[in-house]
Structures are given as C-alpha cells and as structure tokens.
Write an enzyme that holds these catalytic residues in place. Structure first.
Site, PDB file in Angstrom:
ATOM      1  N   GLY A  28       0.819  -1.203   0.000  1.00  0.00           N
ATOM      2  CA  GLY A  28       0.000   0.000   0.000  1.00  0.00           C
ATOM      3  C   GLY A  28       0.851   1.251   0.000  1.00  0.00           C
ATOM      4  N   GLY A  30       0.702   5.593   1.015  1.00  0.00           N
ATOM      5  CA  GLY A  30       0.045   6.757   1.596  1.00  0.00           C
ATOM      6  C   GLY A  30       0.721   8.025   1.118  1.00  0.00           C
ATOM      7  N   LYS A  34       4.901   4.131   2.690  1.00  0.00           N
ATOM      8  CA  LYS A  34       4.590   2.967   1.873  1.00  0.00           C
ATOM      9  C   LYS A  34       4.717   1.734   2.760  1.00  0.00           C
ATOM     10  CE  LYS A  34       5.915   4.844  -2.631  1.00  0.00           C
ATOM     11  NZ  LYS A  34       6.651   4.619  -3.898  1.00  0.00           N
ATOM     12  N   ASP A 143      -8.782   6.735  15.939  1.00  0.00           N
ATOM     13  CA  ASP A 143      -8.937   6.534  14.500  1.00  0.00           C
ATOM     14  C   ASP A 143      -9.491   5.136  14.230  1.00  0.00           C
ATOM     15  OD1 ASP A 143      -8.892   7.227  11.838  1.00  0.00           O
ATOM     16  OD2 ASP A 143      -6.766   6.744  11.543  1.00  0.00           O
TER      17      ASP A 143
END
Length: 288
Positions: A28, A30, A34, A143
């Site tokens: 993934g 961001g 990573k 979160d």
C-alpha cells in the site's frame, strides 16, 4: 534542486535489505509512507511501514509520531497489530510489524457484503477486547475504522494504525481532553464535528458503533457529504428509527448500536459497559 521521490524510496528499500530483510511486494501507499511485505532470512513474513520524514510534515514528526512510538512500545495484546522493531535513520522510519494476510475489514465487507449477526458478534468482541485493553492503559486510539481493523487466519482480528493514538491523562494522572480533529469524518462523533474539546475514549466508543453498523449493513450509518446535516442526524438519533426496520436482527444488537451511537455523552456507554452488554455476554463458538 530537490531529489525525486522515487530516489528516496529506492534508497529506503536498499537500507531495509541491508538489515537482513527481503522485500517481496508493495502492499500500500500513503501520502508520506509505503507498506511492503518483507521476509526475514527464515522466511517469516512481516509488513514494513516506511515513513519519509521529509514528506510527513512537522506536526506529524514532532507531535503524532513520538506519541505513536511511545504507545506501540508498551502495548501487547492478541487483537492488536504487534510492532516488532522500529528502525530510524536521519530521514526515514521503518516499522516492522505483523503481516495481516487477509487484508482489512472494509475490504472484506466490500467483497463479501454485510456480515451475519453471529459472525459480527464474534469479530466485534475481539475489537472491543482490544479497545478495552487500551482504555485500561488510559490510551485512546482516535482513529477506529474498518480500514484499521485487520483480518488474520482463523478469524482473528487485529487493530492497527496508532498514528492518532494518545494518552488520556497527563504526567500527574489528570484527565486530558482532546482538541485535535482526528480520523475520518464518517466515524466522527457529534462533539468532534461541533469543534469542542472531547473525551477521546468516548470518541472511540462512537466509532465502535459506526464499525458495528457497517458490519451489519455494509453501509455507513451517516452521510458525511454534508457535515451540518450529518451532525443534525446524529443529534436526532436517526439510527433508532433505522434499526426499527431490521426485523431480522435481535433487540440486544439494536440496543447496543443505539447506546454506542448516543450523542449524549452521559448516556453513551463506556468500554466496560460495552463488554458487559447482553449482546456480547453469550459465548459465540460458531467460528472457533
């Protein structure tokens, strides 16, 4: 002239390989990080989050990241992603952690649709156990969302991503309210959307309600395209009306959802009350 981003990432990969890890694939990406699947020499699989300080911003590096590192250093729970090692250079941070092979809860729901009540109970209990552990340590996650809940083998759940986590008391043991808007608007409690100082643990409780709702319905409990209308729907307790249209679900489940998505902080459940709720009290062995 600034160095291209790809050069930074290539350098990071080489550094990781020098410490004895083989990079298998990228998992993934961001804005400033990573995540890679890596293997140690004995073929044990890990996930590695590589954070580039240059791209992360001062607020993150000086405020949020030190909190995250302090917190992940002390937590150890079977339903929380374990961070095994943190490596740091002048410009890069490497977090080596559990590899959650089966992805996150949101991906699962998008692929499989809504979850049956019994299966949701089995998963939700694990999430609640993780949050309860954190709250007992006076830590709030801030979160909680389906994207941060990961699926392991044997239906084990692990909570991850502590980038917004914080302690709820100061060095003198006094309770501290939060003022920072954290997480996703779709999971935000009304007190946060109204911009007032909030109890971070109670924010976690609200987010648990959103997660449970999504598990059961495969939809979001509130429409976050218009935050003003969203707050009004929260304050009007629109969820109560929605659950009346669920004849296939138990009264205990509906009661729990309404008590989690309760706008009045004095009436919203604490994590201890969630653990003791009737919907969760019966041992669910269907998936064991």
């Amino acid at each position: 002239m600034s160095t291209p981003k790809h050069v930074f990432w290539e350098s990071s990969q080489k550094t990781l390989e020098k410490t004895g890890y083989r990079i298998i694939q990228k998992l993934g990406t961001g804005n400033y990080s990573k995540v890679y699947l890596i293997k140690k020499s004995n073929d044990t699989e890990f996930a590695c989050k590589i954070i580039k300080k240059k791209f992360a911003g001062t607020d993150f590096i000086e405020k949020f990241l030190p909190r995250e590192i302090n917190i992940i250093a002390i937590i150890n729970h079977p339903n929380i992603v374990r961070v095994y090692k943190i490596l740091e250079s002048e410009d890069t941070i490497y977090m080596i952690m559990d590899y959650c092979r089966n992805g996150d809860l949101l991906e699962y729901i998008k692929d499989q649709g809504c979850i049956t009540e019994e299966k949701a109970k089995y998963h939700f209990k694990q999430i609640v156990d993780a949050v309860s552990y954190l709250h007992e340590l006076d830590i709030a996650h801030r979160d909680l969302k389906c994207e941060n809940i990961f699926l392991m083998c044997n239906n084990q759940i692990k909570l991850g991503d502590f980038g917004f986590a914080r302690f709820c008391t100061d060095s003198f043991g006094r309770k501290v309210l939060s003022e920072t808007f954290c997480g996703s608007a779709a999971y935000a409690a009304p007190e946060i959307l109204k911009g007032i100082a909030y109890n971070p643990k109670m924010y976690d409780i609200w987010a648990l309600g959103c997660i449970l709702y999504i598990m059961i319905t495969a939809t979001m409990p509130f429409n976050d395209t218009n935050l003003k209308s969203m707050v009004q729907a929260q304050l009007n307790r629109s969820i109560f009306t929605v659950t009346l249209l669920w004849p296939e679900h138990s009264l205990q489940l509906k009661n729990l959802l309404i008590s989690l998505l309760e706008p009045d902080l004095d009436q919203r459940l604490t994590i201890k009350e969630v653990k003791q709720h009737r919907w969760l009290e019966k041992e669910n062995s269907i998936l064991k």
